[in-house]
Enzyme design. Structure first.
Site, short mmCIF file in Angstrom:
data_model
loop_
_atom_site.label_atom_id
_atom_site.label_comp_id
_atom_site.label_asym_id
_atom_site.label_seq_id
_atom_site.Cartn_x
_atom_site.Cartn_y
_atom_site.Cartn_z
N ASP A 110 -7.20 57.19 49.46
CA ASP A 110 -8.16 57.81 50.38
C ASP A 110 -7.40 58.74 51.33
O ASP A 110 -7.53 58.65 52.55
CB ASP A 110 -8.89 56.72 51.17
CG ASP A 110 -10.15 57.24 51.85
OD1 ASP A 110 -10.73 58.24 51.38
OD2 ASP A 110 -10.55 56.64 52.86
N ASP A 164 -3.78 53.48 56.95
CA ASP A 164 -4.96 52.92 56.29
C ASP A 164 -4.90 53.00 54.77
O ASP A 164 -5.53 53.85 54.14
CB ASP A 164 -6.24 53.61 56.80
CG ASP A 164 -7.48 52.81 56.45
OD1 ASP A 164 -7.35 51.73 55.83
OD2 ASP A 164 -8.59 53.27 56.78
#
Length: 339
Positions: free
Chosen positions: A210, A231
Protein backbone atom coordinates in the site's frame (compact mmCIF):
# COMPACT_ATOMS: atom_id res chain seq x y z
CA UNK A 1 -7.79 -8.14 1.36
CA UNK A 2 -8.23 -11.10 3.68
CA UNK A 3 -11.16 -13.47 2.95
CA UNK A 4 -14.49 -11.68 2.81
CA UNK A 5 -15.29 -11.25 6.49
CA UNK A 6 -19.06 -11.18 6.50
CA UNK A 7 -19.66 -11.43 10.24
CA UNK A 8 -17.29 -8.95 11.82
CA UNK A 9 -18.22 -7.66 15.27
CA UNK A 10 -18.11 -3.90 14.81
CA UNK A 11 -18.95 -3.33 18.47
CA UNK A 12 -15.48 -4.56 19.43
CA UNK A 13 -13.83 -1.14 19.40
CA UNK A 14 -16.59 0.36 21.55
CA UNK A 15 -14.74 -1.10 24.54
CA UNK A 16 -11.51 0.64 23.56
CA UNK A 17 -11.76 3.55 25.99
CA UNK A 18 -9.03 6.15 26.56
CA UNK A 19 -8.29 4.63 29.95
CA UNK A 20 -7.89 1.18 28.42
CA UNK A 21 -5.47 2.53 25.79
CA UNK A 22 -3.36 4.25 28.44
CA UNK A 23 -3.44 1.17 30.68
CA UNK A 24 -2.32 -1.03 27.78
CA UNK A 25 0.70 1.15 27.08
CA UNK A 26 1.57 1.47 30.75
CA UNK A 27 1.46 -2.27 31.39
CA UNK A 28 3.79 -2.63 28.39
CA UNK A 29 6.42 -0.76 30.37
CA UNK A 30 6.00 2.95 29.62
CA UNK A 31 4.93 5.65 32.07
CA UNK A 32 2.20 7.55 30.25
CA UNK A 33 1.46 11.20 30.96
CA UNK A 34 -2.25 11.16 30.11
CA UNK A 35 -2.01 12.72 26.65
CA UNK A 36 -3.90 10.76 24.01
CA UNK A 37 -4.58 11.70 20.39
CA UNK A 38 -6.67 9.53 18.05
CA UNK A 39 -5.10 9.37 14.58
CA UNK A 40 -6.87 8.82 11.28
CA UNK A 41 -7.29 5.09 10.80
CA UNK A 42 -10.51 3.40 9.78
CA UNK A 43 -9.24 -0.17 9.59
CA UNK A 44 -7.57 -0.37 12.99
CA UNK A 45 -7.57 2.14 15.85
CA UNK A 46 -4.37 4.15 16.16
CA UNK A 47 -3.39 6.61 18.90
CA UNK A 48 -0.50 8.86 19.75
CA UNK A 49 0.23 8.34 23.44
CA UNK A 50 2.23 10.79 25.52
CA UNK A 51 5.06 9.30 27.57
CA UNK A 52 6.84 10.87 30.53
CA UNK A 53 10.48 11.78 29.88
CA UNK A 54 10.37 10.69 26.25
CA UNK A 55 8.79 11.14 22.81
CA UNK A 56 5.22 9.93 22.25
CA UNK A 57 4.47 6.40 21.12
CA UNK A 58 2.08 5.23 18.42
CA UNK A 59 -0.27 2.47 19.62
CA UNK A 60 -2.09 0.44 16.95
CA UNK A 61 -5.02 -1.72 18.10
CA UNK A 62 -5.87 -4.33 15.48
CA UNK A 63 -9.33 -4.95 14.10
CA UNK A 64 -10.42 -8.46 15.08
CA UNK A 65 -10.72 -11.12 12.38
CA UNK A 66 -8.80 -9.12 9.76
CA UNK A 67 -5.43 -10.82 10.27
CA UNK A 68 -4.36 -13.84 12.25
CA UNK A 69 -1.69 -13.41 14.92
CA UNK A 70 0.74 -15.23 12.63
CA UNK A 71 0.05 -12.80 9.77
CA UNK A 72 0.59 -9.76 12.00
CA UNK A 73 3.83 -11.18 13.39
CA UNK A 74 5.00 -11.93 9.86
CA UNK A 75 4.39 -8.30 8.90
CA UNK A 76 6.44 -7.16 11.90
CA UNK A 77 9.23 -9.58 11.02
CA UNK A 78 9.34 -8.32 7.43
CA UNK A 79 9.65 -4.67 8.45
CA UNK A 80 12.24 -5.60 11.10
CA UNK A 81 14.33 -7.40 8.47
CA UNK A 82 14.15 -4.28 6.29
CA UNK A 83 15.29 -2.10 9.18
CA UNK A 84 18.15 -4.50 9.91
CA UNK A 85 19.21 -4.01 6.29
CA UNK A 86 19.35 -0.25 7.06
CA UNK A 87 16.22 0.55 5.07
CA UNK A 88 14.29 3.39 6.77
CA UNK A 89 11.07 1.73 7.88
CA UNK A 90 9.18 2.24 11.15
CA UNK A 91 9.08 -1.06 13.03
CA UNK A 92 7.07 -2.37 15.97
CA UNK A 93 8.81 -2.17 19.35
CA UNK A 94 9.54 -5.56 20.95
CA UNK A 95 8.99 -6.47 24.59
CA UNK A 96 11.67 -8.03 26.78
CA UNK A 97 11.03 -11.43 25.19
CA UNK A 98 11.23 -10.02 21.65
CA UNK A 99 7.47 -10.14 21.01
CA UNK A 100 6.00 -7.30 18.95
CA UNK A 101 2.33 -8.35 19.04
CA UNK A 102 0.95 -7.50 22.47
CA UNK A 103 -2.34 -8.32 24.21
CA UNK A 104 -4.36 -6.37 26.74
CA UNK A 105 -7.78 -7.57 27.82
CA UNK A 106 -9.66 -8.41 24.59
CA UNK A 107 -7.35 -6.41 22.32
CA UNK A 108 -4.26 -7.08 20.22
CA UNK A 109 -1.95 -4.12 19.74
CA UNK A 110 1.55 -3.03 18.77
CA UNK A 111 3.65 -0.04 19.75
CA UNK A 112 5.73 2.03 17.34
CA UNK A 113 8.04 5.03 17.72
CA UNK A 114 6.55 8.24 16.39
CA UNK A 115 8.21 9.18 13.11
CA UNK A 116 8.41 12.84 12.19
CA UNK A 117 8.14 13.94 8.56
CA UNK A 118 5.80 15.13 5.82
CA UNK A 119 4.51 13.78 2.52
CA UNK A 120 7.20 13.54 -0.18
CA UNK A 121 7.35 16.14 -2.97
CA UNK A 122 6.52 13.85 -5.87
CA UNK A 123 7.04 16.55 -8.51
CA UNK A 124 10.75 16.59 -7.67
CA UNK A 125 12.81 14.13 -9.81
CA UNK A 126 15.48 13.82 -7.11
CA UNK A 127 12.84 12.86 -4.53
CA UNK A 128 11.39 10.21 -6.86
CA UNK A 129 14.82 8.76 -7.57
CA UNK A 130 15.53 8.62 -3.83
CA UNK A 131 12.22 6.86 -3.24
CA UNK A 132 12.97 4.48 -6.08
CA UNK A 133 16.31 3.48 -4.54
CA UNK A 134 14.70 2.50 -1.25
CA UNK A 135 11.77 0.71 -2.88
CA UNK A 136 14.31 -1.22 -4.92
CA UNK A 137 16.09 -2.17 -1.70
CA UNK A 138 12.77 -3.21 -0.10
CA UNK A 139 12.08 -5.46 -3.10
CA UNK A 140 15.57 -6.95 -3.12
CA UNK A 141 14.97 -7.98 0.50
CA UNK A 142 11.37 -8.98 -0.23
CA UNK A 143 12.49 -11.36 -2.95
CA UNK A 144 14.75 -13.36 -0.63
CA UNK A 145 11.92 -15.47 0.78
CA UNK A 146 8.12 -15.76 0.68
CA UNK A 147 5.31 -14.96 3.07
CA UNK A 148 3.83 -18.01 4.77
CA UNK A 149 0.78 -16.39 6.41
CA UNK A 150 -0.05 -13.30 4.37
CA UNK A 151 -2.12 -13.42 1.16
CA UNK A 152 -1.20 -12.58 -2.41
CA UNK A 153 -2.45 -9.71 -4.53
CA UNK A 154 -3.96 -11.29 -7.63
CA UNK A 155 -7.02 -11.15 -9.86
CA UNK A 156 -8.88 -13.66 -7.72
CA UNK A 157 -8.34 -12.01 -4.32
CA UNK A 158 -8.62 -8.38 -5.46
CA UNK A 159 -11.06 -8.83 -8.35
CA UNK A 160 -13.33 -11.84 -8.66
CA UNK A 161 -13.83 -12.50 -4.93
CA UNK A 162 -14.81 -8.94 -3.96
CA UNK A 163 -16.96 -8.59 -7.11
CA UNK A 164 -18.87 -11.78 -6.29
CA UNK A 165 -19.36 -10.69 -2.69
CA UNK A 166 -20.68 -7.28 -3.72
CA UNK A 167 -23.18 -8.81 -6.14
CA UNK A 168 -24.33 -11.50 -3.70
CA UNK A 169 -24.86 -9.16 -0.74
CA UNK A 170 -28.52 -8.02 -0.60
CA UNK A 171 -29.45 -4.32 -0.59
CA UNK A 172 -25.94 -3.16 -1.39
CA UNK A 173 -25.94 -2.06 -5.03
CA UNK A 174 -29.18 -0.28 -6.03
CA UNK A 175 -31.39 -2.47 -8.23
CA UNK A 176 -31.43 0.06 -11.04
CA UNK A 177 -27.60 0.03 -11.25
CA UNK A 178 -26.75 -3.55 -10.33
CA UNK A 179 -26.84 -4.96 -13.87
CA UNK A 180 -24.75 -2.07 -15.21
CA UNK A 181 -22.14 -2.44 -12.47
CA UNK A 182 -22.06 -6.23 -12.92
CA UNK A 183 -21.52 -5.89 -16.67
CA UNK A 184 -18.92 -3.12 -16.40
CA UNK A 185 -16.96 -4.83 -13.63
CA UNK A 186 -16.91 -8.11 -15.58
CA UNK A 187 -15.63 -6.35 -18.72
CA UNK A 188 -13.03 -4.58 -16.59
CA UNK A 189 -11.83 -7.88 -15.10
CA UNK A 190 -11.70 -9.45 -18.55
CA UNK A 191 -9.36 -6.64 -19.57
CA UNK A 192 -7.36 -7.05 -16.34
CA UNK A 193 -6.88 -10.73 -17.20
CA UNK A 194 -5.67 -9.75 -20.67
CA UNK A 195 -3.11 -7.36 -19.16
CA UNK A 196 -1.84 -10.07 -16.79
CA UNK A 197 -1.55 -12.45 -19.74
CA UNK A 198 0.48 -9.84 -21.65
CA UNK A 199 2.73 -9.33 -18.63
CA UNK A 200 3.46 -13.03 -18.46
CA UNK A 201 5.36 -14.66 -15.65
CA UNK A 202 6.05 -11.66 -13.40
CA UNK A 203 7.74 -12.55 -10.09
CA UNK A 204 5.62 -12.46 -6.94
CA UNK A 205 7.62 -10.99 -4.06
CA UNK A 206 6.94 -9.60 -0.59
CA UNK A 207 5.75 -6.00 -0.90
CA UNK A 208 4.78 -3.01 1.20
CA UNK A 209 1.46 -3.47 -0.61
CA UNK A 210 0.00 0.00 0.00
CA UNK A 211 2.87 2.30 -0.96
CA UNK A 212 0.96 5.53 -1.54
CA UNK A 213 2.37 8.96 -0.57
CA UNK A 214 0.53 8.92 2.77
CA UNK A 215 2.59 5.94 3.87
CA UNK A 216 5.91 7.69 3.24
CA UNK A 217 7.14 10.34 5.68
CA UNK A 218 9.88 12.61 4.35
CA UNK A 219 12.47 14.21 6.62
CA UNK A 220 14.33 17.22 5.23
CA UNK A 221 17.35 17.42 7.51
CA UNK A 222 19.68 15.63 9.89
CA UNK A 223 20.72 12.01 10.00
CA UNK A 224 17.15 10.93 9.18
CA UNK A 225 16.93 12.94 5.93
CA UNK A 226 14.96 11.19 3.20
CA UNK A 227 11.97 8.84 3.06
CA UNK A 228 10.66 6.69 5.91
CA UNK A 229 8.17 3.96 5.05
CA UNK A 230 5.35 3.36 7.52
CA UNK A 231 2.28 1.11 7.91
CA UNK A 232 3.04 -2.31 6.48
CA UNK A 233 -0.44 -3.46 7.52
CA UNK A 234 -1.26 -4.39 3.90
CA UNK A 235 2.03 -6.16 3.21
CA UNK A 236 1.46 -9.10 0.89
CA UNK A 237 2.95 -10.92 -2.08
CA UNK A 238 2.47 -9.46 -5.52
CA UNK A 239 4.10 -8.00 -8.64
CA UNK A 240 6.80 -5.44 -7.77
CA UNK A 241 5.14 -2.65 -9.77
CA UNK A 242 2.38 -2.58 -7.11
CA UNK A 243 4.72 -0.53 -4.89
CA UNK A 244 5.45 1.95 -7.70
CA UNK A 245 2.24 2.81 -9.52
CA UNK A 246 0.54 4.59 -6.61
CA UNK A 247 3.33 7.19 -6.67
CA UNK A 248 2.37 8.19 -10.25
CA UNK A 249 -0.17 10.94 -10.93
CA UNK A 250 -1.23 13.53 -13.50
CA UNK A 251 -1.36 13.28 -17.27
CA UNK A 252 0.28 10.48 -19.22
CA UNK A 253 3.44 12.50 -19.91
CA UNK A 254 3.71 13.36 -16.20
CA UNK A 255 3.43 9.70 -15.18
CA UNK A 256 5.99 8.62 -17.77
CA UNK A 257 8.50 11.13 -16.42
CA UNK A 258 7.75 10.14 -12.80
CA UNK A 259 8.16 6.47 -13.63
CA UNK A 260 11.51 7.17 -15.28
CA UNK A 261 12.73 9.02 -12.18
CA UNK A 262 11.58 6.22 -9.86
CA UNK A 263 13.24 3.53 -11.96
CA UNK A 264 16.48 5.52 -12.19
CA UNK A 265 16.93 4.80 -8.48
CA UNK A 266 15.03 1.50 -8.30
CA UNK A 267 17.19 -0.37 -10.80
CA UNK A 268 20.33 0.40 -8.83
CA UNK A 269 19.12 -2.31 -6.42
CA UNK A 270 16.48 -4.45 -8.14
CA UNK A 271 15.83 -5.30 -11.77
CA UNK A 272 12.56 -4.02 -13.22
CA UNK A 273 10.89 -6.30 -15.74
CA UNK A 274 9.30 -3.91 -18.29
CA UNK A 275 6.50 -6.39 -18.98
CA UNK A 276 5.08 -5.22 -15.64
CA UNK A 277 4.06 -1.99 -17.35
CA UNK A 278 1.02 -3.91 -18.60
CA UNK A 279 -0.09 -4.21 -14.97
CA UNK A 280 -0.21 -0.56 -13.89
CA UNK A 281 -3.78 0.18 -14.99
CA UNK A 282 -4.82 -3.41 -14.26
CA UNK A 283 -3.71 -3.05 -10.64
CA UNK A 284 -5.48 0.31 -10.41
CA UNK A 285 -8.67 -1.41 -11.62
CA UNK A 286 -8.34 -4.20 -9.06
CA UNK A 287 -7.87 -1.62 -6.33
CA UNK A 288 -11.13 0.12 -7.31
CA UNK A 289 -13.15 -3.11 -7.07
CA UNK A 290 -11.40 -4.21 -3.89
CA UNK A 291 -11.95 -0.81 -2.26
CA UNK A 292 -15.72 -0.92 -2.87
CA UNK A 293 -15.91 -4.31 -1.17
CA UNK A 294 -13.66 -3.13 1.66
CA UNK A 295 -15.98 -0.21 2.33
CA UNK A 296 -19.08 -2.36 2.03
CA UNK A 297 -17.82 -4.87 4.59
CA UNK A 298 -17.37 -2.07 7.12
CA UNK A 299 -20.54 -0.11 6.43
CA UNK A 300 -21.95 -0.98 9.88
CA UNK A 301 -18.87 0.19 11.75
CA UNK A 302 -19.88 3.43 13.54
CA UNK A 303 -16.58 5.06 12.54
CA UNK A 304 -17.28 4.32 8.88
CA UNK A 305 -20.84 5.55 9.01
CA UNK A 306 -19.58 8.96 10.10
CA UNK A 307 -16.67 9.14 7.65
CA UNK A 308 -18.23 7.52 4.57
CA UNK A 309 -21.86 8.61 4.70
CA UNK A 310 -21.92 8.79 0.90
CA UNK A 311 -21.13 5.10 0.46
CA UNK A 312 -23.81 2.97 -1.14
CA UNK A 313 -25.82 5.82 -2.64
CA UNK A 314 -26.90 5.62 -6.31
CA UNK A 315 -24.45 8.42 -7.05
CA UNK A 316 -21.60 6.39 -5.53
CA UNK A 317 -22.30 3.34 -7.68
CA UNK A 318 -22.80 5.44 -10.81
CA UNK A 319 -19.37 6.99 -10.20
CA UNK A 320 -17.87 3.51 -9.78
CA UNK A 321 -19.37 2.42 -13.11
CA UNK A 322 -17.88 5.47 -14.80
CA UNK A 323 -14.46 4.89 -13.20
CA UNK A 324 -14.40 1.27 -14.34
CA UNK A 325 -15.36 2.33 -17.87
CA UNK A 326 -12.45 4.76 -17.82
CA UNK A 327 -10.17 1.98 -16.62
CA UNK A 328 -11.24 -0.29 -19.47
CA UNK A 329 -10.16 2.45 -21.89
CA UNK A 330 -6.92 3.03 -19.96
CA UNK A 331 -6.03 -0.66 -20.12
CA UNK A 332 -6.64 -0.69 -23.87
CA UNK A 333 -4.26 2.26 -24.39
CA UNK A 334 -0.52 1.75 -24.97
CA UNK A 335 1.42 1.07 -21.79
CA UNK A 336 3.46 3.76 -20.08
CA UNK A 337 7.13 3.84 -20.96
CA UNK A 338 9.53 5.65 -18.64
CA UNK A 339 11.32 8.71 -19.99
Amino acid sequence: MPPMDKNQDFSHFSGLTPDLVLDAVEQAGWMVDGRLLALNSYENRVYQVGVEDGPPLIAKFYRPERWTDAAIIEEHQFSAALAQAEIPVVTALPDAQGNTLRHWQAFRFALFPRQRGHAPELHDPATLEWLGRFIGRIHAQGATTAFAHRPALNIQSFGFEPRAWLLQTPDLIPDELKAAWADTSQRALDQVQRQFDLAGDVPQIRLHGDCHPGNVLWVDDGDEAGPHFVDFDDARSGPPVQDLWMLLSGERADMQAQLGDLLAGYEDFYEFNPRQLHLIEALRTLRLIHYSAWLAQRRFDPAFVAAFSWFGTPRYWQEKITELQEQIAAMQAPTLWPV
